[in-house]
Design an enzyme around this catalytic site. Structure first.
Site, PDB file in Angstrom:
ATOM      1  N   SER A  67    -107.738  -2.153 -44.559  1.00 34.14           N
ATOM      2  CA  SER A  67    -106.667  -2.587 -43.660  1.00 34.14           C
ATOM      3  C   SER A  67    -105.332  -1.933 -44.019  1.00 34.14           C
ATOM      4  CB  SER A  67    -106.577  -4.117 -43.688  1.00 34.14           C
ATOM      5  OG  SER A  67    -105.750  -4.609 -42.664  1.00 34.14           O
ATOM      6  N   ASP A 118    -112.331  -4.430 -34.330  1.00 33.17           N
ATOM      7  CA  ASP A 118    -112.912  -5.335 -35.332  1.00 33.17           C
ATOM      8  C   ASP A 118    -112.399  -6.765 -35.187  1.00 33.17           C
ATOM      9  OD1 ASP A 118    -110.327  -5.372 -36.448  1.00 33.17           O
ATOM     10  OD2 ASP A 118    -110.818  -3.902 -37.986  1.00 33.17           O
ATOM     11  N   HIS A 164    -113.069  -7.519 -38.908  1.00 35.65           N
ATOM     12  CA  HIS A 164    -112.079  -6.951 -39.820  1.00 35.65           C
ATOM     13  C   HIS A 164    -112.381  -7.311 -41.269  1.00 35.65           C
ATOM     14  CE1 HIS A 164    -108.226  -5.057 -40.584  1.00 35.65           C
ATOM     15  NE2 HIS A 164    -107.871  -6.080 -41.340  1.00 35.65           N
TER      16      HIS A 164
END
Length: 478
Positions: free
Chosen positions: A177, A415, A440
């Site tokens: 991320s 995601d 995610h």
């Protein structure tokens, strides 16, 4: 933007024997919300875990983590002057990014939502990596800008440590991320250091061009890290919102206005208009450039009460200017020669892109109403929680509990947090770029992701290893 296995039934081993010495070291770098944070008393040194925690989460968070941005230093600084926010360095940096609430309550509730790099650490150890020799972690104060000096110095020191501990072997970075944006900023400032110490860089779910739907809504209504029943014990969305408005890292993940999106992301507001005594409804559209005017108006009356004083928290234009410079840096980063780059991005999940407030039949009268649109679900479902955290009185005083509007989203593939279009657009010559059908956070526990990482690292899972367990219980902090 923080799943998976039960840590307490099969904990991460400290090592898988002595085979870690024949592995190029791996450094795991977390994203926003992906590091344990402690509040440390400056005089006494006593530490309390404030992120992530389940028991007394909202109370401790508001007392010790709420912050204000200091434009003179570029740092977000806690409102409590007697404390500082630190990241525990235990377990070679892995403890802070493993299970974000490593407490007995997590075990009791089987709360896998706060497991972060846990499964990946276990997978890598199963492949022969050894903590402190070939496996390291980097957690950091994710409230801060991705290019702030303290974070850059911390990453530099971690790379040097991993390089020396492995006997001078180059490092393979795996970032998740926002951690990918942190690495990009590091390359821009320390390209020579990156070239010296890094061999491969694998990004997972990186918002290279921003995360429009999630970040726009986060600035207006906050962010919910844990869903379902467990969220009732967790930091509330409104409490997170008051932090995020003062976090440069969040502004740095706004949609890149210079990126050629297939469709420009928008914030939409159905707004009531009054002209000469006559009312009408108009749909207002805000793209990545002009949405700033929306943020300014919607947050102009935003404030919190801290220690008996009212603290104004409008949209912070000083942070916006800082973030605009960060975006220019991100757009111009060049990957050093000799670095192999790999990109894993999430697909097959509905991912917020456009955010709409109000409707044609229930328009918004004042934009300041928008930043309170998420209060209703909590007021309706978690009265007990509000009473415990002394929030019910505050919400009632707003006069909005029974007159709020849920935001509506348009979705794209991704995601669930970062659109695939953004995560795929790294701008580099990738050795491989692979979409994986996972969420995610789920990407950090996904078997397909593990297979890709093993292939790119040139290692295999070694079956049948047996070793002692790692520390996962939080015994040194309250």
């Amino acid at each position: 933007m923080l799943g998976g296995c039960c840590c307490f039934q099969g904990r991460c081993p400290d090592s898988a024997g002595d085979g870690g010495s024949d592995r190029d070291p791996v450094l795991l770098i977390s994203g926003i919300g992906g590091s344990i944070l402690h509040s440390k008393k400056k005089k006494l040194g006593f530490q309390t875990r404030v992120w992530v925690r389940i028991l007394l989460a909202d109370l401790e968070f508001k007392k010790k983590v709420w912050s204000l941005y200091n434009p003179k230093t570029g740092y977000t600084e806690s409102l409590d002057d007697s404390t500082e926010i630190v990241v525990p360095p235990d377990d070679y940096g892995l403890y802070a990014i493993d299970i974000l609430d490593p407490s007995f309550l997590t075990k009791l509730l089987h709360l896998t939502e706060v497991y972060h790099f846990h499964d990946m650490i276990a997978m890598l150890i199963g492949c022969g990596y050894k903590k402190g020799t070939s496996l390291f972690g980097y957690g950091y104060d994710f409230r801060q800008s991705n290019r702030i000096e303290k974070l850059m110095d911390g990453l530099k020191a971690k790379l040097e440590t991993a390089y020396e501990a492995s006997g001078g072997r180059k490092i393979n970075i795996i970032s998740h991320s926002m951690g990918g944006l942190l690495v990009l900023c590091f390359i821009s400032q320390h390209c020579d250091v990156f070239s010296k110490y890094v061999n491969k860089w694998i990004t997972i779910a990186c918002p290279f061009q921003g995360a429009p739907g999630c970040i726009n809504d986060s600035l207006l209504t906050g962010l919910q890290f844990v869903e379902g029943f467990e969220s009732y014990f967790f930091v509330s969305r409104w409490t997170m919102h008051q932090l995020l408005v003062e976090c440069p890292s969040v502004y740095e993940m706004l949609a890149n206005p210079g990126f050629k999106w297939k469709k420009q992301p928008e914030v939409q507001v159905w707004r009531k208009q009054s002209n000469d005594g006559e009312s009408s409804v108009k749909l207002e559209l805000y793209d990545p450039t002009n949405c700033i005017t929306l943020f300014e108006e919607a947050l102009k009356n935003n404030e919190l009460n801290y220690d008996g004083e009212t603290v104004a928290l409008p949209f912070n234009n000083s942070i916006l200017r800082w973030a605009a410079t960060t975006r220019k840096i991100l757009d111009n980063v060049q990957l050093p020669e000799g670095i192999s780059f790999y990109n894993i991005f999430g697909t097959s999940f509905d991912t917020p892109f456009d955010v709409c407030y109000g409707s044609e039949t229930s328009p918004v009268e004042e934009l300041s109403e928008v930043c309170h649109t998420m209060i209703l679900p909590y007021a309706a479902c978690t009265i007990v929680k509000f009473c415990l955290s002394n929030m019910l009185t505050f919400y009632s005083s707003l006069g909005l509990i029974f007159a709020l509007i849920q935001p509506q989203y348009s979705y794209v593939d991704g995601d669930g947090t970062v659109p695939a279009e953004s995560a795929e657009a790294d701008g580099f010559e990738a050795a491989e770029r692979v979409g994986v059908a996972a969420s995610h956070r789920g990407l950090l526990q996904d078997e397909r992701v593990f297979q890709l990482i093993q292939k790119w690292l040139g290692v295999n899972q070694e079956v049948g290893r047996h070793s002692k367990t790692s520390r996962v219980m939080d015994v040194c902090t309250s």
